[in-house]
Design a protein around this motif. Structure first.
Motif, PDB file in Angstrom:
ATOM      1  N   SER A  41       0.913  -1.147  -0.009  1.00 58.54           N
ATOM      2  CA  SER A  41       0.043   0.062  -0.010  1.00 58.54           C
ATOM      3  C   SER A  41       0.880   1.422  -0.100  1.00 58.54           C
ATOM      4  CB  SER A  41      -1.105  -0.123   1.125  1.00 58.54           C
ATOM      5  OG  SER A  41      -1.823  -0.953   1.079  1.00 58.54           O
ATOM      6  N   TRP A 103     -14.154  -1.369  10.338  1.00 59.21           N
ATOM      7  CA  TRP A 103     -13.046  -1.268   9.284  1.00 59.21           C
ATOM      8  C   TRP A 103     -13.702  -0.420   8.034  1.00 59.21           C
ATOM      9  CZ3 TRP A 103     -15.796  -5.409  11.260  1.00 59.21           C
ATOM     10  CH2 TRP A 103     -16.652  -5.916  10.543  1.00 59.21           C
ATOM     11  N   LEU A 104     -14.770   0.009   7.981  1.00 59.16           N
ATOM     12  CA  LEU A 104     -15.425   0.385   6.782  1.00 59.16           C
ATOM     13  C   LEU A 104     -15.735   2.040   7.266  1.00 59.16           C
ATOM     14  CD1 LEU A 104     -17.889  -1.952   5.181  1.00 59.16           C
ATOM     15  CD2 LEU A 104     -15.412  -1.327   4.737  1.00 59.16           C
ATOM     16  N   CYS A 162      -0.748  -4.036  10.238  1.00 61.50           N
ATOM     17  CA  CYS A 162      -1.350  -4.159   8.793  1.00 61.50           C
ATOM     18  C   CYS A 162      -1.282  -5.734   8.391  1.00 61.50           C
ATOM     19  CB  CYS A 162      -0.645  -3.222   7.978  1.00 61.50           C
ATOM     20  SG  CYS A 162      -1.519  -3.214   6.237  1.00 61.50           S
ATOM     21  N   THR A 166      -4.625  -7.824   8.230  1.00 63.56           N
ATOM     22  CA  THR A 166      -5.241  -7.888   7.209  1.00 63.56           C
ATOM     23  C   THR A 166      -5.483  -9.580   6.817  1.00 63.56           C
ATOM     24  OG1 THR A 166      -4.909  -5.931   6.488  1.00 63.56           O
ATOM     25  CG2 THR A 166      -5.245  -7.495   4.854  1.00 63.56           C
ATOM     26  N   SER A 174     -13.661 -12.473   7.138  1.00 63.57           N
ATOM     27  CA  SER A 174     -14.261 -12.117   5.678  1.00 63.57           C
ATOM     28  C   SER A 174     -14.586 -13.705   4.943  1.00 63.57           C
ATOM     29  CB  SER A 174     -13.081 -11.544   4.730  1.00 63.57           C
ATOM     30  OG  SER A 174     -13.811 -11.447   3.426  1.00 63.57           O
ATOM     31  N   VAL A 279      -4.735  -4.691  -3.099  1.00 60.50           N
ATOM     32  CA  VAL A 279      -5.397  -3.366  -3.574  1.00 60.50           C
ATOM     33  C   VAL A 279      -4.786  -3.058  -4.939  1.00 60.50           C
ATOM     34  CG1 VAL A 279      -5.486  -0.861  -3.231  1.00 60.50           C
ATOM     35  CG2 VAL A 279      -5.221  -2.473  -1.216  1.00 60.50           C
ATOM     36  N   GLY A 302     -15.135  -8.033  -1.391  1.00 57.86           N
ATOM     37  CA  GLY A 302     -13.894  -7.432  -1.022  1.00 57.86           C
ATOM     38  C   GLY A 302     -13.510  -7.314   0.376  1.00 57.86           C
ATOM     39  N   CYS A 303     -12.279  -6.972   0.718  1.00 58.92           N
ATOM     40  CA  CYS A 303     -12.126  -7.208   2.290  1.00 58.92           C
ATOM     41  C   CYS A 303     -11.117  -6.116   2.632  1.00 58.92           C
ATOM     42  CB  CYS A 303     -11.314  -8.692   2.467  1.00 58.92           C
ATOM     43  SG  CYS A 303     -10.704  -9.003   4.023  1.00 58.92           S
ATOM     44  N   VAL A 304     -11.641  -5.047   3.609  1.00 56.21           N
ATOM     45  CA  VAL A 304     -10.624  -3.978   3.997  1.00 56.21           C
ATOM     46  C   VAL A 304     -10.158  -4.141   5.321  1.00 56.21           C
ATOM     47  CG1 VAL A 304     -10.602  -1.687   4.589  1.00 56.21           C
ATOM     48  CG2 VAL A 304     -12.449  -2.307   2.715  1.00 56.21           C
ATOM     49  N   TYR A 305      -8.841  -4.074   5.469  1.00 58.63           N
ATOM     50  CA  TYR A 305      -8.144  -4.202   6.771  1.00 58.63           C
ATOM     51  C   TYR A 305      -8.477  -5.602   7.451  1.00 58.63           C
ATOM     52  CZ  TYR A 305      -5.872  -2.227  10.525  1.00 58.63           C
ATOM     53  OH  TYR A 305      -4.492  -1.644  11.648  1.00 58.63           O
ATOM     54  N   ASN A 307     -11.422  -6.799   7.465  1.00 63.34           N
ATOM     55  CA  ASN A 307     -12.677  -6.776   8.171  1.00 63.34           C
ATOM     56  C   ASN A 307     -12.529  -6.911   9.637  1.00 63.34           C
ATOM     57  OD1 ASN A 307     -13.504  -6.657   5.686  1.00 63.34           O
ATOM     58  ND2 ASN A 307     -15.135  -8.396   6.083  1.00 63.34           N
TER      59      ASN A 307
END
Length: 362
Positions: A41, A103-104, A162, A166, A174, A279, A302-305, A307
């Motif tokens: 990232s 996470w969102l 991170c 993740t 997730s 990403v 999709g999976c942010v951090y 979840n």
């Protein structure tokens, strides 16, 4: 003056220089970094794939010791050892409150656009992903630091911020991998290695690692992979052969390329789950036909951090580390100084190694 790796403009090389870092204001904390992981990232921020005001200090995967706190801070104190949280939730927005999906959080990245320091020339300087861990010290909001779990080495703990949250979350939150399910992991970098270890913790099997580099096989197997495949046009077919002809119950993509996401989808059995962690740029496209969506009944998520809720999940990860189930050191293939970050970026682009870890002299 604090030494930092500064991105002067999108696409420019990082410059190792001194910056003027202020004392923490109300609600802020100053942290002396022990280590910072070099994440893909950060590369995406430097080349413009992800937006980042510049000039900036990148780095968002870090751990260190609190040096001082600003007015009103009661959750931490000087001397505390902490892990940085690059996406702290506000606890009040639609996602944090009503949906319980921190996470969102719609305000998690708010600090990215607010100057936090100055260059030697007096220019405003922005914190990469609100954190700015590619520096000897940083200043962040108090809710962006989390207590270091007992028994976790401070340097290795940077990876919890991170890569490990993740990868662990991709498996446990997730994809919700169950004991005995087959898992295919695409991409054996830092996050991929954390994902493989997490699949092993979940009791998955077989666990199939896929990467473009044959040199990653030893790393993958040490992390828990039972099988290793070199990415090719026949990858999906090979995964089906390893899973009784059905395909993997779960595929987790840690690369962020349209082609790799497509292969992960094609590798998943009917009714299986495909989770995308990588990403990618907006030019990366995935094509699915309406018929295959119906027929295969797969889920693409999709999976942010991961979840994750870091405040909830970090103590769990600490327990896994203490019990020997999670090996943070095994994710690191190189320990470097600040001036080694550009070479670490090059290695990521070339698909070499796992996680590079910037280690500071304190």
């Amino acid at each position: 003056m604090v030494r930092a790796a500064v991105l002067s403009a999108v696409g420019a090389p990082l410059e190792l220089t001194g910056i003027e870092l202020p004392q923490p204001g109300p609600g802020q904390v100053r942290v002396r970094l022990a280590a910072a992981g070099v994440c893909h990232s950060d590369l995406s921020l430097s080349n413009g794939t992800l937006r980042q005001p510049v000039p900036a200090v990148l780095g968002h995967e870090g751990a260190g010791t609190v040096v001082s706190v600003g007015e009103g801070v009661t959750t931490t104190a000087p001397g505390d050892r902490v892990v940085l949280n690059w996406a702290p939730s506000c606890g009040e927005c639609h996602f944090c409150g009503r949906l319980s999906e921190p996470w969102l959080c719609q305000h998690a990245g708010a600090g990215t656009t607010v100057p936090y320091a100055r260059t030697k020339g007096g220019e405003d300087l922005y914190p990469g992903l609100s954190t700015a861990a590619f520096a000897e010290e940083t200043v962040v909001p108090a809710h962006a630091v989390l207590p270091l779990p007992a028994g976790v080495p401070l340097t290795d703990a940077a990876l919890l911020g991170c890569a490990v949250l993740t990868g662990y979350g991709a498996v446990h939150h997730s994809a919700r991998v169950r004991t005995g399910e087959s898992v295919a992991v695409f991409g054996v970098g830092g996050v991929g290695l954390a994902t493989l270890q997490s699949a092993r913790i979940a009791g998955a099997g077989p666990v199939i690692a896929v990467d473009v580099s044959p040199a990653k096989e030893e790393l993958a197997r040490a992390a828990g992979a039972t099988d290793f495949l070199i990415a090719s046009e026949t990858t999906a077919k090979e995964i089906r052969a390893l899973t009784g002809g059905f395909g993997a119950d779960v595929a987790i993509e840690c690369v962020g390329r349209g082609e790799t996401i497509q292969t992960a989808w094609n590798s998943t059995r009917r009714g299986g789950r495909t989770t995308v962690v990588g990403v990618g740029g907006k030019e990366q496209q995935v094509r699915l036909s309406a018929l295959e969506i119906f027929y295969f009944a797969r889920t693409l998520t999709g999976c942010v951090y991961g979840n994750c809720d870091p405040a909830r999940d970090l103590p769990v990860l600490g327990e896994h580390v203490r019990e020997g189930r999670l090996d943070l050191g095994a994710l690191v293939t190189e320990r470097i100084a600040l001036d080694g970050i550009p070479a670490a970026f090059d290695a990521m682009l070339a698909g070499r190694g796992g996680r590079a870890l910037v280690v500071f002299e304190n």
